[in-house]
Design a protein around this motif. Sequence first.
Motif, PDB file in Angstrom:
ATOM      1  N   GLU A   1       9.065  -7.431   2.442  1.00 48.14           N
ATOM      2  CA  GLU A   1       8.550  -6.892   1.185  1.00 48.14           C
ATOM      3  C   GLU A   1       8.686  -7.889   0.039  1.00 48.14           C
ATOM      4  O   GLU A   1       7.818  -7.983  -0.817  1.00 48.14           O
ATOM      5  CB  GLU A   1       9.274  -5.587   0.846  1.00 48.14           C
ATOM      6  CG  GLU A   1       8.620  -4.813  -0.260  1.00 48.14           C
ATOM      7  CD  GLU A   1       9.199  -3.421  -0.424  1.00 48.14           C
ATOM      8  OE1 GLU A   1       9.428  -3.028  -1.584  1.00 48.14           O
ATOM      9  OE2 GLU A   1       9.411  -2.749   0.591  1.00 48.14           O
TER      10      GLU A   1
ATOM     11  N   GLU B   1       2.382   1.341  -3.387  1.00 47.36           N
ATOM     12  CA  GLU B   1       3.391   1.093  -4.419  1.00 47.36           C
ATOM     13  C   GLU B   1       3.466  -0.391  -4.772  1.00 47.36           C
ATOM     14  O   GLU B   1       3.618  -0.744  -5.944  1.00 47.36           O
ATOM     15  CB  GLU B   1       4.757   1.584  -3.953  1.00 47.36           C
ATOM     16  CG  GLU B   1       4.904   3.085  -3.956  1.00 47.36           C
ATOM     17  CD  GLU B   1       6.246   3.537  -3.413  1.00 47.36           C
ATOM     18  OE1 GLU B   1       7.201   2.728  -3.386  1.00 47.36           O
ATOM     19  OE2 GLU B   1       6.340   4.710  -3.006  1.00 47.36           O
ATOM     20  N   LEU B   2       3.383  -1.270  -3.764  1.00 47.80           N
ATOM     21  CA  LEU B   2       3.420  -2.706  -4.025  1.00 47.80           C
ATOM     22  C   LEU B   2       2.263  -3.136  -4.910  1.00 47.80           C
ATOM     23  O   LEU B   2       2.444  -3.923  -5.843  1.00 47.80           O
ATOM     24  CB  LEU B   2       3.386  -3.490  -2.714  1.00 47.80           C
ATOM     25  CG  LEU B   2       4.667  -3.515  -1.907  1.00 47.80           C
ATOM     26  CD1 LEU B   2       4.415  -4.144  -0.545  1.00 47.80           C
ATOM     27  CD2 LEU B   2       5.744  -4.286  -2.646  1.00 47.80           C
TER      28      LEU B   2
ATOM     29  N   TRP C   1      -3.260  -1.474   5.562  1.00 51.76           N
ATOM     30  CA  TRP C   1      -2.434  -0.597   6.395  1.00 51.76           C
ATOM     31  C   TRP C   1      -3.046  -0.441   7.788  1.00 51.76           C
ATOM     32  O   TRP C   1      -2.338  -0.507   8.802  1.00 51.76           O
ATOM     33  CB  TRP C   1      -2.266   0.755   5.714  1.00 51.76           C
ATOM     34  CG  TRP C   1      -1.557   1.767   6.537  1.00 51.76           C
ATOM     35  CD1 TRP C   1      -0.233   1.754   6.893  1.00 51.76           C
ATOM     36  CD2 TRP C   1      -2.110   2.949   7.115  1.00 51.76           C
ATOM     37  NE1 TRP C   1       0.055   2.851   7.649  1.00 51.76           N
ATOM     38  CE2 TRP C   1      -1.082   3.608   7.806  1.00 51.76           C
ATOM     39  CE3 TRP C   1      -3.385   3.500   7.110  1.00 51.76           C
ATOM     40  CZ2 TRP C   1      -1.285   4.798   8.486  1.00 51.76           C
ATOM     41  CZ3 TRP C   1      -3.584   4.690   7.775  1.00 51.76           C
ATOM     42  CH2 TRP C   1      -2.548   5.321   8.454  1.00 51.76           C
TER      43      TRP C   1
ATOM     44  N   MET D   1       4.786  -1.258   7.874  1.00 48.23           N
ATOM     45  CA  MET D   1       4.925  -0.758   6.530  1.00 48.23           C
ATOM     46  C   MET D   1       3.965   0.428   6.380  1.00 48.23           C
ATOM     47  O   MET D   1       2.825   0.367   6.820  1.00 48.23           O
ATOM     48  CB  MET D   1       4.595  -1.875   5.542  1.00 48.23           C
ATOM     49  CG  MET D   1       4.738  -1.481   4.101  1.00 48.23           C
ATOM     50  SD  MET D   1       4.469  -2.852   2.954  1.00 48.23           S
ATOM     51  CE  MET D   1       5.906  -3.842   3.280  1.00 48.23           C
ATOM     52  N   GLU D   2       4.432   1.448   5.753  1.00 50.07           N
ATOM     53  CA  GLU D   2       3.623   2.646   5.548  1.00 50.07           C
ATOM     54  C   GLU D   2       2.599   2.430   4.427  1.00 50.07           C
ATOM     55  O   GLU D   2       2.787   1.595   3.549  1.00 50.07           O
ATOM     56  CB  GLU D   2       4.511   3.836   5.205  1.00 50.07           C
ATOM     57  CG  GLU D   2       5.452   4.230   6.323  1.00 50.07           C
ATOM     58  CD  GLU D   2       4.733   4.709   7.560  1.00 50.07           C
ATOM     59  OE1 GLU D   2       3.694   5.391   7.426  1.00 50.07           O
ATOM     60  OE2 GLU D   2       5.193   4.398   8.659  1.00 50.07           O
TER      61      GLU D   2
ATOM     62  N   GLU E   1       5.657  -9.286  -2.360  1.00 50.14           N
ATOM     63  CA  GLU E   1       5.731  -9.246  -3.824  1.00 50.14           C
ATOM     64  C   GLU E   1       5.518 -10.629  -4.414  1.00 50.14           C
ATOM     65  O   GLU E   1       4.812 -10.785  -5.413  1.00 50.14           O
ATOM     66  CB  GLU E   1       7.076  -8.673  -4.261  1.00 50.14           C
ATOM     67  CG  GLU E   1       7.216  -7.189  -4.011  1.00 50.14           C
ATOM     68  CD  GLU E   1       8.599  -6.663  -4.333  1.00 50.14           C
ATOM     69  OE1 GLU E   1       9.493  -7.461  -4.698  1.00 50.14           O
ATOM     70  OE2 GLU E   1       8.792  -5.445  -4.231  1.00 50.14           O
TER      71      GLU E   1
ATOM     72  N   GLU F   1       1.887   4.278   1.915  1.00 50.32           N
ATOM     73  CA  GLU F   1       2.445   4.580   0.598  1.00 50.32           C
ATOM     74  C   GLU F   1       3.213   3.392   0.031  1.00 50.32           C
ATOM     75  O   GLU F   1       3.162   3.124  -1.166  1.00 50.32           O
ATOM     76  CB  GLU F   1       3.359   5.815   0.658  1.00 50.32           C
ATOM     77  CG  GLU F   1       2.633   7.107   0.958  1.00 50.32           C
ATOM     78  CD  GLU F   1       2.304   7.288   2.440  1.00 50.32           C
ATOM     79  OE1 GLU F   1       2.934   6.625   3.303  1.00 50.32           O
ATOM     80  OE2 GLU F   1       1.393   8.076   2.741  1.00 50.32           O
ATOM     81  N   GLN F   2       3.917   2.667   0.890  1.00 46.56           N
ATOM     82  CA  GLN F   2       4.646   1.481   0.447  1.00 46.56           C
ATOM     83  C   GLN F   2       3.683   0.392  -0.025  1.00 46.56           C
ATOM     84  O   GLN F   2       3.944  -0.282  -1.020  1.00 46.56           O
ATOM     85  CB  GLN F   2       5.514   0.933   1.585  1.00 46.56           C
ATOM     86  CG  GLN F   2       6.678   1.818   1.953  1.00 46.56           C
ATOM     87  CD  GLN F   2       7.386   1.280   3.181  1.00 46.56           C
ATOM     88  OE1 GLN F   2       6.784   1.207   4.247  1.00 46.56           O
ATOM     89  NE2 GLN F   2       8.638   0.896   3.006  1.00 46.56           N
TER      90      GLN F   2
END
Length: 80
Positions: A37, A8-9, A27, A1-2, A41, A4-5
Motif C-alpha cells: 500500500e 480509498e487510496l 480491482w 486488495m479489496e 501511495e 474499497e481499499q
Amino acid sequence: MEREQIEELFEESGYPGLNSKLAYKVWMTGAWDDADEDRIEAFLEAYSFEQEGIITGEFLYHYRIFAYIHEKNDLPLFLL
C-alpha cells in the motif's frame, strides 16, 4: 486488495476522478492484490493523472515501471 481499499487510496491521493474510472478495473485485474500500500501511495503522489481518458492498461503499465524502480532503489548498494 479489496475494491474499497483501492477506492480509498484514490480518494486520499486527491484523484476522485480516477476512483470512478479505474478503481473497479484495477480491482478486477488483480494487479494490486499483493501490492504494498505504501508503494501504491508513493506512485499516486509521484505521477500526475490530470489528463482525461487514461486507460487502465496504461495506468497499470506506469505503476509496474514505478514499482520496479522503487524496488531496485530499496536494495543495498553492496551485498555483503
